[in-house]
Design a protein around this motif. Structure first.
Motif, PDB file in Angstrom:
ATOM      1  N   LEU A 279      -9.617 -25.853 -37.110  1.00  0.00           N
ATOM      2  CA  LEU A 279      -9.945 -25.420 -38.469  1.00  0.00           C
ATOM      3  C   LEU A 279      -9.075 -24.207 -38.781  1.00  0.00           C
ATOM      4  N   ILE A 280      -8.179 -24.335 -39.739  1.00  0.00           N
ATOM      5  CA  ILE A 280      -7.271 -23.235 -40.065  1.00  0.00           C
ATOM      6  C   ILE A 280      -7.926 -22.338 -41.101  1.00  0.00           C
ATOM      7  N   GLY A 281      -8.062 -21.073 -40.760  1.00  0.00           N
ATOM      8  CA  GLY A 281      -8.684 -20.103 -41.653  1.00  0.00           C
ATOM      9  C   GLY A 281      -7.663 -19.127 -42.210  1.00  0.00           C
ATOM     10  N   ALA A 282      -8.151 -17.968 -42.587  1.00  0.00           N
ATOM     11  CA  ALA A 282      -7.294 -16.926 -43.167  1.00  0.00           C
ATOM     12  C   ALA A 282      -6.639 -16.099 -42.061  1.00  0.00           C
ATOM     13  N   ASP A 283      -5.655 -15.317 -42.430  1.00  0.00           N
ATOM     14  CA  ASP A 283      -4.984 -14.358 -41.553  1.00  0.00           C
ATOM     15  C   ASP A 283      -4.362 -14.994 -40.317  1.00  0.00           C
ATOM     16  N   SER A 284      -3.833 -16.206 -40.438  1.00  0.00           N
ATOM     17  CA  SER A 284      -3.181 -16.918 -39.333  1.00  0.00           C
ATOM     18  C   SER A 284      -4.077 -17.042 -38.107  1.00  0.00           C
TER      19      SER A 284
ATOM     20  N   ILE B 294      -4.181 -35.011 -40.098  1.00  0.00           N
ATOM     21  CA  ILE B 294      -4.578 -33.923 -40.994  1.00  0.00           C
ATOM     22  C   ILE B 294      -5.715 -34.474 -41.841  1.00  0.00           C
ATOM     23  N   ALA B 295      -6.863 -33.814 -41.766  1.00  0.00           N
ATOM     24  CA  ALA B 295      -8.056 -34.310 -42.445  1.00  0.00           C
ATOM     25  C   ALA B 295      -8.585 -33.260 -43.407  1.00  0.00           C
ATOM     26  N   ASP B 296      -9.434 -33.702 -44.318  1.00  0.00           N
ATOM     27  CA  ASP B 296     -10.099 -32.783 -45.242  1.00  0.00           C
ATOM     28  C   ASP B 296     -11.167 -32.006 -44.489  1.00  0.00           C
ATOM     29  N   ILE B 297     -11.334 -30.762 -44.884  1.00  0.00           N
ATOM     30  CA  ILE B 297     -12.335 -29.918 -44.242  1.00  0.00           C
ATOM     31  C   ILE B 297     -13.704 -30.212 -44.849  1.00  0.00           C
ATOM     32  N   SER B 298     -14.707 -30.249 -44.004  1.00  0.00           N
ATOM     33  CA  SER B 298     -16.061 -30.561 -44.453  1.00  0.00           C
ATOM     34  C   SER B 298     -16.845 -29.262 -44.662  1.00  0.00           C
ATOM     35  N   PRO B 299     -17.983 -29.326 -45.364  1.00  0.00           N
ATOM     36  CA  PRO B 299     -18.810 -28.121 -45.530  1.00  0.00           C
ATOM     37  C   PRO B 299     -19.300 -27.552 -44.193  1.00  0.00           C
ATOM     38  N   ALA B 300     -19.542 -28.407 -43.210  1.00  0.00           N
ATOM     39  CA  ALA B 300     -19.953 -27.918 -41.887  1.00  0.00           C
ATOM     40  C   ALA B 300     -18.821 -27.126 -41.232  1.00  0.00           C
ATOM     41  N   ASP B 301     -17.579 -27.571 -41.434  1.00  0.00           N
ATOM     42  CA  ASP B 301     -16.430 -26.852 -40.889  1.00  0.00           C
ATOM     43  C   ASP B 301     -16.226 -25.508 -41.595  1.00  0.00           C
ATOM     44  N   VAL B 302     -16.436 -25.484 -42.900  1.00  0.00           N
ATOM     45  CA  VAL B 302     -16.333 -24.216 -43.641  1.00  0.00           C
ATOM     46  C   VAL B 302     -17.394 -23.235 -43.157  1.00  0.00           C
ATOM     47  N   ALA B 303     -18.579 -23.737 -42.848  1.00  0.00           N
ATOM     48  CA  ALA B 303     -19.647 -22.875 -42.319  1.00  0.00           C
ATOM     49  C   ALA B 303     -19.236 -22.265 -40.979  1.00  0.00           C
ATOM     50  N   ILE B 304     -18.531 -23.029 -40.155  1.00  0.00           N
ATOM     51  CA  ILE B 304     -18.041 -22.501 -38.879  1.00  0.00           C
ATOM     52  C   ILE B 304     -17.034 -21.385 -39.128  1.00  0.00           C
ATOM     53  N   LEU B 305     -16.110 -21.594 -40.074  1.00  0.00           N
ATOM     54  CA  LEU B 305     -15.123 -20.561 -40.392  1.00  0.00           C
ATOM     55  C   LEU B 305     -15.775 -19.307 -40.939  1.00  0.00           C
TER      56      LEU B 305
END
Length: 173
Positions: A73-78, A155-166
Motif C-alpha cells: 500500500l503506497i502512502g504519503a512521504d515515500s 496494480i490494483a485499486d485501493i480498498s477502504p480497508a487498505d486506506v484504514a491501514i494507511l
C-alpha cells in the motif's frame, strides 16, 4: 536583399572621394538558415521514457492464493505499508517500510525467498497506490520488482480497508 551600406566620406575633402562600400549579405543569410535547418533536422529530440506494462485480459476470475500474496500500500512521504494475505486477516503485517533498497527491496527479497522455500512457488505482489502516493513511487516499486526478479505482479485499486491501514500507520493524510 540584405546588404550593408556605408556612407561616403563627407568631411569636405575634395582630393579623394571614397565610393560607398556595399556588401551583399544574401548568401550569408541563406547559409545561416541552411545551417539552422540542418541542425534542427539532424538532432534527436529527447525520447520519452516509457515502461512496458502487460495487463491481464478480462475473463473469469481466478482465485489468488492469499498465502503467497504480498500487498504493498503506497502512502504519503515515500512510505508504504505491506502485509501478507488479506487486509482483514493478514498472515504477516501490516508493517511500514521506506521505498528504498533498505526498505522495500529487503522485504521483497525476504518474502520471496520465504514463499519459494515454503511453497516452491513464486510470490504474488499486489501494488495499491493511494491518493497520497505519487507516480514516481509506483515506478520505483516496479523497478524494485524487476531488480528482485518478482515477475508476478498487479496494480490494483485501493480498498477502504487498505486506506484504514494507511491511516492507522499515519502515512495517509
Amino acid at each position: 536583399m540584405a546588404e550593408l551600406n556605408t556612407s561616403e566620406n563627407s568631411k569636405g575633402n575634395t582630393r579623394s572621394k571614397n565610393k560607398a562600400l556595399r556588401v551583399d549579405l544574401t548568401a550569408m543569410v541563406d547559409l545561416a538558415f541552411l545551417l539552422i535547418t540542418f541542425f534542427i533536422l539532424t538532432t534527436t529530440l529527447q525520447e520519452p521514457k516509457t515502461m512496458d506494462l502487460a495487463m491481464p485480459v478480462d475473463g473469469p476470475e481466478t482465485g489468488i492464493p492469499s498465502s503467497r500474496t504480498l500487498t504493498i500500500l503506497i502512502g504519503a512521504d515515500s512510505k508504504a505499508s505491506w502485509y501478507m494475505g488479506e487486509a482483514d486477516k493478514p498472515i504477516k503485517g501490516p508493517l511500514v517500510v521506506a521505498l528504498d533498497k533498505q526498505g522495500i527491496r529487503k522485504v521483497l527479497l525476504e518474502q520471496s525467498a520465504l514463499i519459494k522455500k515454503q511453497q516452491g512457488k513464486d510470490l504474488i505482489v499486489l501494488i495499491k497506490p493511494s491518493k497520497q502516493s505519487i507516480y514516481g513511487n509506483v515506478v520505483g516499486i516496479m523497478d524494485e520488482l524487476n531488480i528482485t526478479n518478482n515477475h508476478i505482479r498487479a496494480i490494483a485499486d485501493i480498498s477502504p480497508a487498505d486506506v484504514a491501514i494507511l491511516k492507522k500507520d499515519k502515512i495517509y493524510n
